[in-house]
Enzyme design. Structure first.
Site, PDB file in Angstrom:
ATOM      1  N   ASN A  11      60.585  78.181 -46.936  1.00  0.00           N
ATOM      2  CA  ASN A  11      61.443  77.988 -45.762  1.00  0.00           C
ATOM      3  C   ASN A  11      60.614  78.389 -44.546  1.00  0.00           C
ATOM      4  O   ASN A  11      60.449  79.569 -44.264  1.00  0.00           O
ATOM      5  CB  ASN A  11      62.703  78.865 -45.883  1.00  0.00           C
ATOM      6  CG  ASN A  11      63.545  78.817 -44.617  1.00  0.00           C
ATOM      7  OD1 ASN A  11      63.338  77.940 -43.761  1.00  0.00           O
ATOM      8  ND2 ASN A  11      64.477  79.744 -44.482  1.00  0.00           N
ATOM      9  N   TRP A  12      60.077  77.369 -43.877  1.00  0.00           N
ATOM     10  CA  TRP A  12      59.174  77.652 -42.750  1.00  0.00           C
ATOM     11  C   TRP A  12      59.907  78.130 -41.498  1.00  0.00           C
ATOM     12  O   TRP A  12      59.277  78.538 -40.530  1.00  0.00           O
ATOM     13  CB  TRP A  12      58.381  76.388 -42.394  1.00  0.00           C
ATOM     14  CG  TRP A  12      57.287  76.080 -43.363  1.00  0.00           C
ATOM     15  CD1 TRP A  12      56.818  76.876 -44.380  1.00  0.00           C
ATOM     16  CD2 TRP A  12      56.501  74.877 -43.400  1.00  0.00           C
ATOM     17  NE1 TRP A  12      55.800  76.244 -45.036  1.00  0.00           N
ATOM     18  CE2 TRP A  12      55.579  75.021 -44.465  1.00  0.00           C
ATOM     19  CE3 TRP A  12      56.488  73.706 -42.645  1.00  0.00           C
ATOM     20  CZ2 TRP A  12      54.654  74.020 -44.781  1.00  0.00           C
ATOM     21  CZ3 TRP A  12      55.575  72.717 -42.957  1.00  0.00           C
ATOM     22  CH2 TRP A  12      54.664  72.880 -44.021  1.00  0.00           C
ATOM     23  N   LYS A  13      61.216  77.990 -41.475  1.00  0.00           N
ATOM     24  CA  LYS A  13      61.994  78.333 -40.269  1.00  0.00           C
ATOM     25  C   LYS A  13      61.414  77.583 -39.069  1.00  0.00           C
ATOM     26  O   LYS A  13      60.991  76.443 -39.236  1.00  0.00           O
ATOM     27  CB  LYS A  13      61.999  79.852 -40.074  1.00  0.00           C
ATOM     28  CG  LYS A  13      62.390  80.567 -41.372  1.00  0.00           C
ATOM     29  CD  LYS A  13      62.751  81.999 -41.200  1.00  0.00           C
ATOM     30  CE  LYS A  13      63.172  82.563 -42.551  1.00  0.00           C
ATOM     31  NZ  LYS A  13      63.702  83.898 -42.481  1.00  0.00           N
ATOM     32  N   HIS A 101      72.120  79.033 -44.179  1.00  0.00           N
ATOM     33  CA  HIS A 101      71.174  80.154 -44.124  1.00  0.00           C
ATOM     34  C   HIS A 101      71.764  81.247 -43.229  1.00  0.00           C
ATOM     35  O   HIS A 101      72.447  80.940 -42.240  1.00  0.00           O
ATOM     36  CB  HIS A 101      69.822  79.676 -43.570  1.00  0.00           C
ATOM     37  CG  HIS A 101      68.759  80.729 -43.673  1.00  0.00           C
ATOM     38  ND1 HIS A 101      68.648  81.742 -42.765  1.00  0.00           N
ATOM     39  CD2 HIS A 101      67.810  80.944 -44.597  1.00  0.00           C
ATOM     40  CE1 HIS A 101      67.648  82.538 -43.130  1.00  0.00           C
ATOM     41  NE2 HIS A 101      67.124  82.072 -44.240  1.00  0.00           N
ATOM     42  N   GLU A 103      70.548  82.966 -40.981  1.00  0.00           N
ATOM     43  CA  GLU A 103      70.197  82.856 -39.559  1.00  0.00           C
ATOM     44  C   GLU A 103      71.108  81.839 -38.860  1.00  0.00           C
ATOM     45  O   GLU A 103      71.461  82.004 -37.694  1.00  0.00           O
ATOM     46  CB  GLU A 103      68.705  82.505 -39.402  1.00  0.00           C
ATOM     47  CG  GLU A 103      67.846  83.742 -39.652  1.00  0.00           C
ATOM     48  CD  GLU A 103      66.468  83.479 -40.222  1.00  0.00           C
ATOM     49  OE1 GLU A 103      65.972  82.350 -40.166  1.00  0.00           O
ATOM     50  OE2 GLU A 103      65.879  84.453 -40.756  1.00  0.00           O
ATOM     51  N   GLY A 179      62.895  89.028 -43.763  1.00  0.00           N
ATOM     52  CA  GLY A 179      61.906  89.263 -42.719  1.00  0.00           C
ATOM     53  C   GLY A 179      61.691  90.723 -42.385  1.00  0.00           C
ATOM     54  O   GLY A 179      61.054  91.048 -41.381  1.00  0.00           O
ATOM     55  N   SER A 219      62.077  88.723 -48.153  1.00  0.00           N
ATOM     56  CA  SER A 219      60.778  89.402 -48.242  1.00  0.00           C
ATOM     57  C   SER A 219      60.090  89.224 -49.593  1.00  0.00           C
ATOM     58  O   SER A 219      59.446  90.150 -50.083  1.00  0.00           O
ATOM     59  CB  SER A 219      60.918  90.879 -47.883  1.00  0.00           C
ATOM     60  OG  SER A 219      61.340  91.029 -46.538  1.00  0.00           O
TER      61      SER A 219
END
Ligand code: PGA
Length: 256
Positions: A11-13, A101, A103, A179, A219
């Site tokens: 997941n590169w965001k 997600h 976020e 993260g 993480s």
């Protein structure tokens, strides 16, 4: 027990322009051998602006990766400035779409109801949702982590058919581990992935629940993947930060 193929997704965001996406995919392909990619399915969930480029590259060079998007809107088309429809993703041969997600939920106000509509829209277009669930630190400390995760699974899957549940990918991602460098302990990861599966079983029966795949995310790094993968209900990982570097990401895939 059902044989579930492992799925380790990047997941590169909001990282990597399309030229960087090409470099990454070529390097990752060089680092992994074909046998590894038969054992483990590897979707790359890239920003929308990279998808066409990756599709073309995967096709032309026959790269055995899956293509993933990080979000979608549920309508087919219409006056929804800035949104991307499931039809647009399907036309790019997208395989997986991350839905809900944390976020998106925390920063952009996505509700359980919106996530459910996204999941259904993704299935309706022949793609597979990666449904994300997970609790905040406050919720974990207050002892309501399981309740939250069960609620999220219930809301997003209650209208799905058994066949859809069988194909579903879920990602348990404790928000406090995303993260932050903190990971859930392998026992906590296993326990919550098992809880997700138990909830699917209660709602949809044992057959579909045994086939659905449940990832852990938060993480995940080359140094902790081996501990995480020991959980029998953990079928893979959703990897953010460590998926930006092809060498780190390849080490995670190879470890599985
Ligand atoms: P992280 O992100 O690996 O950087 O913690 C995981 C995710 O948000 O999917």
């Amino acid at each position: 027990m059902a044989e579930r193929r492992a799925i380790i997704a990047a997941n590169w965001k909001m990282y990597k322009v399309h030229t960087e996406a090409i470099q990454f995919a070529q390097k990752l392909h060089y680092l992994l051998d074909e046998d590894e990619l038969k054992r483990v399915e590897v979707p790359i969930c890239a920003p929308f602006t990279d998808l066409r480029t990756l599709q073309t590259l995967f096709d032309a060079d026959r790269l055995p990766f899956k293509l993933g998007a990080q979000d979608v809107y549920w309508e087919e088309e219409g006056a929804f400035t800035g949104e991307i429809s499931p039809r647009m993703l399907e036309a790019l041969d997208v395989d997986y779409v991350i839905c809900g997600h944390s976020e998106r939920r925390e920063l952009f106000g996505e509700t359980d109801e919106m996530v459910a509509r996204k999941v259904e829209a993704v299935f309706a277009h022949g793609m597979t949702p990666v449904l994300c669930v997970g609790e905040t630190l406050e919720e974990r400390e207050a002892g309501s982590a399981t309740e939250k995760v069960v609620r999220q699974v219930t809301a997003a899957t209650s209208d799905l058919s058994s066949t859809q549940v069988e194909g579903l990918v879920l990602a348990y991602e404790p928000i406090w581990a995303i993260g932050t460098g903190k990971t859930a302990t392998p026992d906590d990861a296993q326990e919550m992935c098992a809880t997700v599966r138990a909830q699917l079983e209660e709602m949809h029966g044992a057959g579909p629940a045994e086939k659905a795949r449940v990832q852990y995310g938060g993480s995940v790094k080359p140094g902790n993947i081996e501990m995480i993968m020991r959980g029998e209900d953990v079928d893979g990982a959703l990897v953010g930060g460590a998926s930006l570097d092809p060498e780190d990401f390849a080490r995670i895939v190879t470890a599985w």
